[in-house]
Write a protein that holds these residues in place. Structure first.
Motif, PDB file in Angstrom:
ATOM      1  N   GLY A 102      -6.151  -2.720  -2.573  1.00  9.90           N
ATOM      2  CA  GLY A 102      -6.300  -1.910  -1.370  1.00  9.90           C
ATOM      3  C   GLY A 102      -5.235  -2.176  -0.325  1.00  9.90           C
ATOM      4  N   GLN A 103      -4.935  -3.462  -0.062  1.00  9.30           N
ATOM      5  CA  GLN A 103      -3.937  -3.770   0.961  1.00  9.30           C
ATOM      6  C   GLN A 103      -2.557  -3.264   0.559  1.00  9.30           C
ATOM      7  OE1 GLN A 103      -4.164  -7.999   1.709  1.00  9.30           O
ATOM      8  NE2 GLN A 103      -5.758  -7.731   3.254  1.00  9.30           N
ATOM      9  N   THR A 104      -2.243  -3.360  -0.736  1.00  5.53           N
ATOM     10  CA  THR A 104      -0.944  -2.885  -1.215  1.00  5.53           C
ATOM     11  C   THR A 104      -0.838  -1.377  -1.071  1.00  5.53           C
ATOM     12  OG1 THR A 104      -0.961  -4.667  -2.848  1.00  5.53           O
ATOM     13  CG2 THR A 104       0.659  -2.924  -3.170  1.00  5.53           C
ATOM     14  N   PHE A 105      -1.905  -0.665  -1.364  1.00  9.47           N
ATOM     15  CA  PHE A 105      -1.905   0.789  -1.220  1.00  9.47           C
ATOM     16  C   PHE A 105      -1.712   1.176   0.240  1.00  9.47           C
ATOM     17  CE2 PHE A 105      -4.351   4.854  -0.781  1.00  9.47           C
ATOM     18  CZ  PHE A 105      -3.457   5.650  -1.480  1.00  9.47           C
ATOM     19  N   GLY A 106      -2.440   0.524   1.138  1.00 13.93           N
ATOM     20  CA  GLY A 106      -2.287   0.807   2.561  1.00 13.93           C
ATOM     21  C   GLY A 106      -0.864   0.541   3.048  1.00 13.93           C
ATOM     22  N   ALA A 107      -0.272  -0.563   2.589  1.00  9.91           N
ATOM     23  CA  ALA A 107       1.091  -0.899   2.996  1.00  9.91           C
ATOM     24  C   ALA A 107       2.095   0.112   2.445  1.00  9.91           C
ATOM     25  CB  ALA A 107       1.445  -2.304   2.506  1.00  9.91           C
ATOM     26  N   THR A 108       1.858   0.590   1.223  1.00 11.98           N
ATOM     27  CA  THR A 108       2.753   1.582   0.615  1.00 11.98           C
ATOM     28  C   THR A 108       2.690   2.897   1.378  1.00 11.98           C
ATOM     29  OG1 THR A 108       2.510   0.563  -1.571  1.00 11.98           O
ATOM     30  CG2 THR A 108       3.271   2.852  -1.506  1.00 11.98           C
ATOM     31  N   VAL A 109       1.487   3.345   1.711  1.00 16.45           N
ATOM     32  CA  VAL A 109       1.325   4.566   2.505  1.00 16.45           C
ATOM     33  C   VAL A 109       2.022   4.415   3.850  1.00 16.45           C
ATOM     34  CG1 VAL A 109      -0.374   5.973   3.754  1.00 16.45           C
ATOM     35  CG2 VAL A 109      -0.790   5.343   1.366  1.00 16.45           C
ATOM     36  N   GLU A 110       1.855   3.264   4.498  1.00 17.91           N
ATOM     37  CA  GLU A 110       2.487   3.025   5.794  1.00 17.91           C
ATOM     38  C   GLU A 110       4.011   3.074   5.682  1.00 17.91           C
ATOM     39  OE1 GLU A 110       2.366  -0.291   9.428  1.00 17.91           O
ATOM     40  OE2 GLU A 110       1.066  -0.495   7.668  1.00 17.91           O
ATOM     41  N   ALA A 111       4.561   2.485   4.607  1.00 15.26           N
ATOM     42  CA  ALA A 111       6.013   2.483   4.422  1.00 15.26           C
ATOM     43  C   ALA A 111       6.550   3.891   4.204  1.00 15.26           C
ATOM     44  CB  ALA A 111       6.380   1.584   3.237  1.00 15.26           C
ATOM     45  N   HIS A 112       5.858   4.683   3.375  1.00 14.81           N
ATOM     46  CA  HIS A 112       6.303   6.058   3.127  1.00 14.81           C
ATOM     47  C   HIS A 112       6.208   6.905   4.393  1.00 14.81           C
ATOM     48  CE1 HIS A 112       7.104   5.379  -0.974  1.00 14.81           C
ATOM     49  NE2 HIS A 112       5.873   5.433  -1.433  1.00 14.81           N
ATOM     50  N   HIS A 113       5.174   6.655   5.193  1.00 12.03           N
ATOM     51  CA  HIS A 113       5.067   7.378   6.461  1.00 12.03           C
ATOM     52  C   HIS A 113       6.215   6.983   7.385  1.00 12.03           C
ATOM     53  CE1 HIS A 113       3.661   7.518  10.734  1.00 12.03           C
ATOM     54  NE2 HIS A 113       3.449   8.773  10.391  1.00 12.03           N
ATOM     55  N   GLY A 114       6.545   5.702   7.418  1.00 13.87           N
ATOM     56  CA  GLY A 114       7.637   5.241   8.244  1.00 13.87           C
ATOM     57  C   GLY A 114       8.982   5.837   7.846  1.00 13.87           C
TER      58      GLY A 114
END
Length: 366
Positions: A313-325
């Motif tokens: 879950g944390q990795t997925f959230g971080a990946t989404v955040e990076a792509h949004h950034g």
């Protein structure tokens, strides 16, 4: 964040089971085959979340996406519901109700959808009225506007008379469904919902417990999976990411070169994508331009990265955040389901194994 991994042999491992023998056109029994399924799902709140204060306490807006995954020996059922918090009240709870009560057999049309919702909408309405009984503002809004959510669902029959898995699907609203053929070196999008980029830019039609579903907004169908397929279900923001990653890769590889023709569906989407790049004026056009300038390693690599992210879950959230950034994904709750299917006949598997066994060992291996 919520995660889900389905497997018969424990978390994170793949499943393999023999498929029934299929009958070819000649009437001869086809070779027995081994089916492998890998199923992953995650949801995470939008990267830049909303918050407000109540009685001096900071309260963060809740993720109103929901998803469902279940598997039996014969069937896989998957669904994404995107509660539309800007419309109505208790939309996350309504999305929960939709995915939790999903039937084990496919919903094929508006009558089936209405009959199904008719079985639980009143109990949901009564329970939420009770929840809001001490807050007249919420109660009035709930009674007046109801609760809104998308629903995208699929039912995969793993065991069929032909040995070919069949996917039945239903969509109401703008949550995404994609079916990719993985057999070639580059994945091919065989079908998807929404069916066009223009549809992705339109306001979605939503399921509401207080309104009858409209026939013209019910999209449903059936598709046979190829021997190597990827099925993706996603809420709209990350679904746009999947579509645009695929189209950016096609645009790069098919820049005027028709040596490798595309299927009609992919060609139509690619034409619309190029129109967005050359004069589009929308949030989706901005995302498309960012994807075209941020090519990366191609679509297959992007999907592998997403699959890796779905492991936690944390990795997925971080990946989404990076792509949004990086401007590749809108600021929205993100829910993603990936279902991999691969079927290898025993003769091919045995030959591959024999080749691997007979290959000379390297110096390091020795």
């Amino acid at each position: 964040m919520t995660s889900f991994v389905v497997d018969s042999d424990g978390p994170m491992s793949e499943r393999a089971n023999p498929a029934p023998a299929s009958i070819g056109e000649t009437g001869q029994d086809a070779s027995r085959a081994t089916q492998t399924w890998k199923i992953l799902g995650q949801t995470t709140p939008k990267p830049i979340n909303d918050r407000f204060e109540r009685n001096g306490e900071v309260i963060w807006r809740q993720n109103e996406d929901r998803f469902h995954l279940s598997e039996t020996e014969d069937t896989i059922v998957a669904a994404v519901a995107d509660g539309a918090g800007s419309s109505g009240m208790f939309c996350g709870a309504w999305a929960d109700a939709l995915v939790d009560r999903l039937p084990h057999t496919p919903i094929a049309d508006v009558k089936g959808l209405n009959d199904w919702v008719d079985g639980f909408w009143k109990a949901f309405s009564d329970s939420q009225k009770q929840r809001a009984q001490n807050d007249p503002v919420k109660l009035n809004k709930f009674v007046r506007e109801g609760s809104c959510s998308t629903l995208t669902a699929c039912w995969i029959s793993k065991k069929t008379a032909t040995g070919v898995p069949v996917l039945n699907w239903l969509c109401y609203g703008d949550s995404h469904l994609c079916v990719f053929d993985k057999k070639s070196a580059q994945m091919s999008l065989e079908m998807s919902h929404p069916v066009s980029l223009s549809a992705m830019m339109s306001d979605p039609y939503l399921l509401n417990w207080k309104d009858l579903p409209q026939e013209q907004h019910v999209k449903a169908g059936q598709v046979e999976l190829t021997s190597s397929s990827l099925v993706v279900l996603a809420s709209d923001g990350i679904g746009e990411y999947v579509h645009l990653s695929y189209l950016a890769d096609l645009h790069e590889r098919h820049g005027g070169d028709q040596a490798h023709p595309l299927n009609d569906h992919s060609q139509g989407l690619l034409t619309q994508y190029r129109q967005l790049l050359h004069g589009g004026n929308s949030k989706l056009a901005d995302l498309a331009l960012n994807h075209s300038q941020h090519g990366g390693q191609g679509f297959s690599a992007a999907m592998q990265d997403m699959e890796n992210a779905l492991q936690a879950g944390q990795t997925f959230g971080a990946t989404v955040e990076a792509h949004h950034g990086n401007g590749l994904l809108p600021n929205d709750d993100s829910t993603l389901i990936m279902i991999h299917y691969d079927c290898e006949d025993d003769a091919t598997a045995d030959a591959a194994h024999a080749q691997q066994v007979s290959a000379p060992m390297t110096e390091d291996a020795q």
